[in-house]
Design a protein around this motif. Structure first.
Motif, mmCIF file in Angstrom:
data_model
loop_
_atom_site.group_PDB
_atom_site.id
_atom_site.type_symbol
_atom_site.label_atom_id
_atom_site.label_comp_id
_atom_site.label_asym_id
_atom_site.label_seq_id
_atom_site.Cartn_x
_atom_site.Cartn_y
_atom_site.Cartn_z
ATOM 1 N N LYS A 48 0.831 -1.203 0.000
ATOM 2 C CA LYS A 48 0.000 0.000 0.000
ATOM 3 C C LYS A 48 0.871 1.260 0.000
ATOM 4 C CE LYS A 48 -3.763 2.047 2.726
ATOM 5 N NZ LYS A 48 -4.655 2.356 1.611
ATOM 6 N N THR A 49 0.431 2.238 -0.781
ATOM 7 C CA THR A 49 1.063 3.559 -0.766
ATOM 8 C C THR A 49 -0.045 4.594 -0.588
ATOM 9 O OG1 THR A 49 0.826 3.767 -3.160
ATOM 10 C CG2 THR A 49 2.907 2.845 -2.346
ATOM 11 N N GLU A 50 0.340 5.860 -0.557
ATOM 12 C CA GLU A 50 -0.689 6.915 -0.460
ATOM 13 C C GLU A 50 -1.651 6.868 -1.634
ATOM 14 O OE1 GLU A 50 0.521 10.934 0.122
ATOM 15 O OE2 GLU A 50 1.729 10.430 1.870
ATOM 16 N N LYS A 51 -1.123 6.488 -2.829
ATOM 17 C CA LYS A 51 -1.939 6.551 -4.043
ATOM 18 C C LYS A 51 -2.839 5.343 -4.237
ATOM 19 C CE LYS A 51 -1.674 7.089 -9.054
ATOM 20 N NZ LYS A 51 -0.838 7.018 -10.251
ATOM 21 N N SER A 52 -2.331 4.151 -3.914
ATOM 22 C CA SER A 52 -3.048 2.941 -4.314
ATOM 23 C C SER A 52 -2.561 1.737 -3.527
ATOM 24 C CB SER A 52 -2.824 2.728 -5.812
ATOM 25 O OG SER A 52 -3.576 1.649 -6.288
ATOM 26 N N TYR A 77 3.907 2.746 -11.310
ATOM 27 C CA TYR A 77 2.988 3.804 -11.744
ATOM 28 C C TYR A 77 1.665 3.711 -10.981
ATOM 29 C CZ TYR A 77 5.830 5.439 -15.701
ATOM 30 O OH TYR A 77 6.811 5.990 -16.471
ATOM 31 N N LYS A 78 1.162 2.482 -10.839
ATOM 32 C CA LYS A 78 -0.107 2.290 -10.117
ATOM 33 C C LYS A 78 0.020 2.777 -8.677
ATOM 34 C CE LYS A 78 -3.206 -1.443 -8.563
ATOM 35 N NZ LYS A 78 -4.527 -0.845 -8.711
ATOM 36 N N GLY A 80 2.221 4.934 -7.599
ATOM 37 C CA GLY A 80 2.669 6.324 -7.520
ATOM 38 C C GLY A 80 4.031 6.491 -6.880
#
Lengths: 183, 183
Positions: A48-52, A77-78, A80
């Motif tokens: 998990k990241t902030e984006k996705s 890219y997914k 971020g």
């Protein structure tokens, strides 16, 4: 010289302390993989990241003395993030992600894009005079030549490891044969 | 000879009849793209198969006399289909998918993986003696040489079109410069 391709999907290696936090149990073997002593585990995590986030990322065993998350540029890219291309264990300036297991979660650096590499024994590297970087020719409708790092070790199963971006760009599947041009 | 890369994400070209079913309106321009007369539309569709679906797939205009869905091998795995690698408009034995728009949906063949291709004018192809297939060298930490088809037309913006699998395998971004080895 011909060699088979091993396609590496995104996966995680865990150190013992992180395994304890994420699962609180030992790793269990789903299936052995070609490299001696290595295995795919039944255990999977979420990255998990902030984006996705990406679910069902498989853990590879046994535990190591570092935690490492190997993803493709497409995954990056997914999520971020911008992980560096690295050999296993070279985690300086690697990206930070959160790993979520059934028991707990950790936020850790160690996220890289694995370099293209050839596994070979130290003995065979010398015997066949294999340089430290090789050019690998891929035939077929999407053909080309890619530069691959050579990773020699005492015990190794002879194969080229590519990630899913490389494999999909050249329409390669696990076990496909490619040609080492320099040997 | 140097040339810039244009990275093609998954997209759809529509024939007028299919546009009418999916949207019931004309296409509207989001932004022009480098190839003369071509543009990215505000309109997006969903691509659906039995296995999965991908949302927000952009329509490229203007309408053509065939409907064509261009995806990557990575997308193809997600959708559970096996589209052939083809030049634009060569749709024999292409895959069948369902395209869903805001007004309606169609089930159509026309799903391909676009071949790697160089856009060049007929005039320049002759002037620079460019063959029908070229080898393109990509530098950087994931380097290599890929075979690319040459697509000459009366009007063309000089660039190499690669899909996201190729771009991500070589860490290429839109506008990056690569080298044509044969010219």
């Amino acid at each position: 010289m011909k060699v088979n391709v091993g396609v590496s999907n995104r996966h995680v290696h865990l150190k013992k302390q992180d395994l304890d936090i994420l699962f609180g149990t030992d790793l269990t073997i789903k299936n052995k993989i070609n490299q001696p002593g290595q295995f795919a585990c039944n255990e999977v995590v979420t990255i998990k990241t902030e984006k996705s986030e990406i679910n069902n990322v498989r853990v590879l065993g046994p535990t190591r003395n570092y935690t490492q998350i190997e993803i493709s540029k497409t995954d990056a890219y997914k999520l971020g993030i911008n992980p560096p291309v690295r050999s296993s264990g070279c985690l300086e300036n690697s990206e930070v992600v959160t790993i979520i297991g059934p028991k707990g979660s950790i936020k850790t650096n160690g996220c890289i894009i694995a370099d293209r590499h050839l596994h070979i024994t130290n003995e065979d590297k010398i015997k066949y005079n294999v340089p430290d970087k090789i050019n690998v020719k891929i035939s077929g409708i999407k053909s080309g030549i890619i530069e691959v790092n050579v990773k020699a070790s005492k015990e190794a199963y002879f194969e080229v490891h590519l990630d899913t971006d490389d494999a999909n760009a050249f329409l390669l599947k696990n076990g496909d044969e490619v040609e080492i041009l320099d040997v």
